[in-house]
Design an enzyme around this catalytic site. Structure first.
Site, PDB file in Angstrom:
ATOM      1  N   SER A  61       0.847  -1.188   0.000  1.00  0.00           N
ATOM      2  CA  SER A  61       0.000   0.000   0.000  1.00  0.00           C
ATOM      3  C   SER A  61       0.884   1.239   0.000  1.00  0.00           C
ATOM      4  CB  SER A  61      -0.896   0.015   1.242  1.00  0.00           C
ATOM      5  OG  SER A  61      -1.578   1.241   1.391  1.00  0.00           O
ATOM      6  N   TYR A 105      -2.537  -0.776  10.361  1.00  0.00           N
ATOM      7  CA  TYR A 105      -2.438  -1.074   8.929  1.00  0.00           C
ATOM      8  C   TYR A 105      -1.088  -0.606   8.378  1.00  0.00           C
ATOM      9  CZ  TYR A 105      -3.781  -1.383   4.009  1.00  0.00           C
ATOM     10  OH  TYR A 105      -3.837  -1.708   2.675  1.00  0.00           O
ATOM     11  N   LYS A 130       2.030  -2.849   6.713  1.00  0.00           N
ATOM     12  CA  LYS A 130       2.521  -2.633   5.353  1.00  0.00           C
ATOM     13  C   LYS A 130       3.984  -2.187   5.334  1.00  0.00           C
ATOM     14  CE  LYS A 130      -1.230  -3.912   3.294  1.00  0.00           C
ATOM     15  NZ  LYS A 130      -1.263  -5.198   2.553  1.00  0.00           N
TER      16      LYS A 130
END
Length: 255
Positions: free
Chosen positions: A147, A160, A164
């Site tokens: 991402s 998150y 990543k």
């Protein structure tokens, strides 16, 4: 006279690919792109009904996707299932989870769930696939769907982002260790893609304005924006590219 250099191909004929999270969203788009480029494609997901829907959709366009019902967080089941399948030339790790909360409110349960899928499951499934590539002499390509949030921070996205950023580090170390076997490892890092999962959040005017303010091209990403980059990273056209990130972010990380 020296001959002209030859343009490397983007075709994936006679190659086998596995796409996790391949029954919907970015994973499904990646699977379709690889199949359209000539690969034989397996898609893995937990929900059998969703897998069936994905294979049926592909079949309407004359494409065959092989469905694999698999919970990739169950490492024993992953090992057992992969032992029944052929070795793969391409792996796309698209399965992922996001549970957004302010940092001060993140629960242990949400932290563990996101890390279990986004990092731990990706790590050990990649290990299994890479072992087969290595033992069978396959100069394969492993693509982690990361991402833009693996390169920048984002509000309410501490877990998150952490998962990543970890994938970005994993990518580099895998590339160092597997490069001698000709196995390439890269990440593909999208911005906000308008999918069935993200659509509801993107309907919030305040959030949508925040997103479009940061995307320099002033539009949301589409599934089609992912398909070309996936094929590129899987194909001979990217033969000297490993250990790096392909940012499909509309310029978000440029500033």
């Amino acid at each position: 006279m020296m001959s002209l250099p030859r343009m490397p191909g983007f075709r994936l004929d006679n190659r086998r690919a596995l796409v996790t999270g391949g029954s919907r969203g970015i994973g499904f788009a990646a699977a379709i792109a690889l199949a359209q480029a000539g690969a034989e494609v397996w898609i893995a997901a937990r929900d059998v009904q969703t897998l069936q829907g994905a294979t049926d959709r592909a079949a309407t366009e004359g494409l065959i996707l092989h469905a694999v019902a698999l919970d990739i967080t169950d490492t024993a089941h992953v090992a057992e299932t992969l032992s029944t399948l052929p070795a793969f030339d391409v792996l796309v790790n698209s399965a992922g989870l996001a549970r957004h909360q302010p940092f001060l409110e993140v629960s242990e349960a949400n932290f563990d769930a996101v890390m279990a899928l986004n990092l731990r499951a990706t790590f050990f499934l990649s290990q299994q696939v890479a072992r087969r590539m290595h033992s069978e002499g396959i100069a394969g390509s492993i693509i982690h769907i990361s991402s833009q949030m693996g390169h920048v921070g984002g509000p309410n996205r501490s877990v998150y982002c952490a998962s990543k950023f970890a994938i970005e580090g994993l990518c580099k170390t895998m590339a160092l260790e597997l490069g001698g076997a000709g196995i390439r490892v890269n990440t593909l890092c999208p911005t906000f893609i308008d999918t069935e999962l993200s659509h509801a959040n993107l309907q919030d005017p305040q959030f949508r304005d925040y997103v479009l303010e940061n995307i320099k091209l002033k539009r949301l990403g589409t599934l089609e924006d992912i398909m070309g980059p996936v094929v590129f990273l899987a194909s001979p056209a990217s033969a000297l590219i490993t250990g790096t990130s392909l940012l499909v972010d509309g310029g978000w990380t440029a500033s």
